[in-house]
Each structure stands twice: as C-alpha cells, then as structure tokens.
Design a protein around this motif. Sequence first.
Motif, PDB file in Angstrom:
ATOM      1  N   GLN A  54       0.827  -1.208   0.000  1.00 35.74           N
ATOM      2  CA  GLN A  54       0.000   0.000   0.000  1.00 35.74           C
ATOM      3  C   GLN A  54       0.860   1.256   0.000  1.00 35.74           C
ATOM      4  O   GLN A  54       0.422   2.313  -0.465  1.00 35.74           O
ATOM      5  N   GLU A  55       2.067   1.165   0.530  1.00 31.70           N
ATOM      6  CA  GLU A  55       3.006   2.285   0.554  1.00 31.70           C
ATOM      7  C   GLU A  55       4.351   1.832  -0.003  1.00 31.70           C
ATOM      8  O   GLU A  55       4.676   0.655   0.035  1.00 31.70           O
ATOM      9  N   SER A  56       5.133   2.786  -0.493  1.00 35.19           N
ATOM     10  CA  SER A  56       6.463   2.466  -1.012  1.00 35.19           C
ATOM     11  C   SER A  56       7.440   2.302   0.145  1.00 35.19           C
ATOM     12  O   SER A  56       7.555   3.181   1.006  1.00 35.19           O
ATOM     13  N   ASN A  57       8.146   1.167   0.159  1.00 36.73           N
ATOM     14  CA  ASN A  57       9.124   0.907   1.209  1.00 36.73           C
ATOM     15  C   ASN A  57      10.497   0.555   0.661  1.00 36.73           C
ATOM     16  O   ASN A  57      11.513   0.902   1.246  1.00 36.73           O
ATOM     17  N   ALA A  58      10.547  -0.149  -0.477  1.00 39.67           N
ATOM     18  CA  ALA A  58      11.838  -0.534  -1.052  1.00 39.67           C
ATOM     19  C   ALA A  58      12.598   0.674  -1.595  1.00 39.67           C
ATOM     20  O   ALA A  58      13.824   0.735  -1.548  1.00 39.67           O
ATOM     21  N   LYS A  59      11.860   1.629  -2.161  1.00 37.42           N
ATOM     22  CA  LYS A  59      12.405   2.892  -2.658  1.00 37.42           C
ATOM     23  C   LYS A  59      13.623   2.695  -3.565  1.00 37.42           C
ATOM     24  O   LYS A  59      13.522   2.106  -4.627  1.00 37.42           O
ATOM     25  N   THR A  60      14.821   3.149  -3.143  1.00 37.66           N
ATOM     26  CA  THR A  60      15.999   3.116  -4.013  1.00 37.66           C
ATOM     27  C   THR A  60      16.502   1.697  -4.269  1.00 37.66           C
ATOM     28  O   THR A  60      17.314   1.490  -5.164  1.00 37.66           O
ATOM     29  N   CYS A  61      16.023   0.728  -3.498  1.00 37.81           N
ATOM     30  CA  CYS A  61      16.418  -0.663  -3.752  1.00 37.81           C
ATOM     31  C   CYS A  61      15.726  -1.211  -4.988  1.00 37.81           C
ATOM     32  O   CYS A  61      16.147  -2.239  -5.533  1.00 37.81           O
ATOM     33  N   ALA A  62      14.654  -0.569  -5.419  1.00 39.09           N
ATOM     34  CA  ALA A  62      13.863  -1.051  -6.548  1.00 39.09           C
ATOM     35  C   ALA A  62      14.382  -0.491  -7.869  1.00 39.09           C
ATOM     36  O   ALA A  62      14.764   0.678  -7.961  1.00 39.09           O
ATOM     37  N   SER A  63      14.401  -1.346  -8.890  1.00 37.63           N
ATOM     38  CA  SER A  63      14.779  -0.903 -10.232  1.00 37.63           C
ATOM     39  C   SER A  63      13.641  -0.147 -10.892  1.00 37.63           C
ATOM     40  O   SER A  63      13.864   0.705 -11.751  1.00 37.63           O
ATOM     41  N   LEU A  64      12.416  -0.473 -10.504  1.00 37.98           N
ATOM     42  CA  LEU A  64      11.229   0.169 -11.070  1.00 37.98           C
ATOM     43  C   LEU A  64      10.204   0.342  -9.961  1.00 37.98           C
ATOM     44  O   LEU A  64       9.923  -0.598  -9.225  1.00 37.98           O
ATOM     45  N   VAL A  65       9.668   1.558  -9.838  1.00 38.79           N
ATOM     46  CA  VAL A  65       8.644   1.844  -8.837  1.00 38.79           C
ATOM     47  C   VAL A  65       7.419   2.406  -9.538  1.00 38.79           C
ATOM     48  O   VAL A  65       7.509   3.394 -10.274  1.00 38.79           O
ATOM     49  N   LEU A  66       6.267   1.768  -9.322  1.00 42.41           N
ATOM     50  CA  LEU A  66       5.014   2.209  -9.926  1.00 42.41           C
ATOM     51  C   LEU A  66       4.017   2.542  -8.827  1.00 42.41           C
ATOM     52  O   LEU A  66       3.806   1.737  -7.913  1.00 42.41           O
ATOM     53  N   ARG A  67       3.414   3.713  -8.931  1.00 45.27           N
ATOM     54  CA  ARG A  67       2.354   4.089  -7.992  1.00 45.27           C
ATOM     55  C   ARG A  67       1.024   4.033  -8.730  1.00 45.27           C
ATOM     56  O   ARG A  67       0.884   4.585  -9.815  1.00 45.27           O
ATOM     57  N   MET A  68       0.039   3.375  -8.127  1.00 39.93           N
ATOM     58  CA  MET A  68      -1.248   3.205  -8.775  1.00 39.93           C
ATOM     59  C   MET A  68      -2.338   3.938  -8.012  1.00 39.93           C
ATOM     60  O   MET A  68      -2.346   3.964  -6.779  1.00 39.93           O
ATOM     61  N   GLU A  69      -3.254   4.535  -8.766  1.00 35.02           N
ATOM     62  CA  GLU A  69      -4.405   5.223  -8.202  1.00 35.02           C
ATOM     63  C   GLU A  69      -5.638   4.888  -9.036  1.00 35.02           C
ATOM     64  O   GLU A  69      -5.528   4.525 -10.202  1.00 35.02           O
TER      65      GLU A  69
END
Length: 267
Positions: free
Chosen positions: A174-189
Amino acid sequence: MGVKTAAALRLEVESALAGRVVAPFQFRERRLVETAPTGVAEVDALTGGLPRGGLTEIFGPVGVGKTSLLMAALAERTAAAEACALVDARDAFDPETAEAAGVQLKRLLWVRCREITQAMRATDLLIQGGGLGMIAVDLSDIAPRVVRHVPLNVWFRWRRAVEETRTILVVMEQESNAKTCASLVLRMESEATRWASTAGDLRQTEVWLLEGQRSEVEHVQKRRQETFLMQQVDAREERVSFEVGVVEKYGRNTECISPAGDRKRKI
C-alpha cells in the motif's frame, strides 16, 4: 604529518570496503537490462516492461488495480512457459480469478502465508532456489505500519540476490518501502469506476453491479545529468491509465476483476 600517496589512499579505501564492495576501482560495463511485458500495453509503453534481475515495487491503496496488473503479468509469464511463484502474505489469492485472467495455474507456485514474517522467509528461500521466471510478493493486505518495520537490508538483500539472474521480483504494497532498492517503482491510483444498473431486468431487484474501473499508473523516474564540478538530479513523473473490466461469474454471487482488454465472458 606526511601526505599520503595515491597508492596508500587506494589501499586504505579497498581495506575499508573489503567484504562489502568487490574491486571498487575496477571499471565495469553497464549491464543491459532485459525486460518482460506486463500484459498491459499502456504500462509497457510507459515503463518498457518489468526488469529481469531487478526488484519492481507496485504500491497504492486497496482497490486501485494492483492485483489486476499482477494477474496480467503472471498470465504473460506462464503463457511463455515460465515457472512463477506468488507469495501470498494474507492468503487472499483467488485461483479462479487468476485462471479467468489467463494465468496458467499449473505453472504457478502459490505460497500461502498468514503473516509477514512467513512471507519474508518464503521469499528468501524462493530467491535462493532460483529457476523461477517471476516471484511476486503480495503484501497489499498487510497493514502499512507493519510493512514499514521491514528492515532496509531485506530490500537490499533481495535486490542483490536477483541481480545476476533472469528472475523478475515484484513486491506489492500500500506504501512504497523498497524505494531506491527497486529498479522500477510504480504508484497506482483509481481514476474512475463504472457501475451498471439492473433496473431494466424485471426478474430481479434493482442492484448496481461493478462494470469496470480505470486505473492510473505513475512511474517516477530519476535522470542524472553530469556537469563540470556539479551533479544535478532531475525527477520526472510520468503517468498512464488503463482500463480494467469485470469478468462475470454466473451462478455465483461474486464478481472478479480481469486485466485490461478482456471482454466479459462466462465462466
């Protein structure tokens, strides 16, 4: 106090980083990132697909289409004859819904968990075992305050573990936690929800049925620009929307969400 030579400084840095960074002064070519389609054309056009050998984080509130996007991706991978695994942290996965969305269940390992510690342990074992085309960790039904307590080194460990493999690691929250550890971050609404009325059908009481939902996916991308004696970091936000339809289950008082582009069909 004497001035240290370049060789002495180099030896000091290498000693300080020993065991953490291998050959810190050795030039390494940037590895080309291989990607795989998500099964949703709009998202693929935005991101280029899910990176292999990397961690992808998909986050957003409940009911915004995260599961639909995941089912589309699993359908793509299983259709390509790849073995996949789903770590279900709250035992919320519905096999019938997944099969209706195109997932080949015979190629999907469903790991049913009751708490986040079980999900973390299972994910470690799956990554270490290798041989999987995609590992999805569904933490969507875990309270955000609980997921926030996952140590940062867990995300780093997962990223490093899949780095030299062809495995796609996807984490949903539900919230972003991996942040810079992730190669790709997608936020959905969620953009809009469509409802259909049964008022025209005299055989039943009027009710409102979920007909479809339009979801928005936002990709936050960082672009680095090198300049003389200065480094500038630009943040760029990109968004795209896609439609989610409803698969009707006749004979049952339930409905399920299917990936974009699917027409209504009987099950």
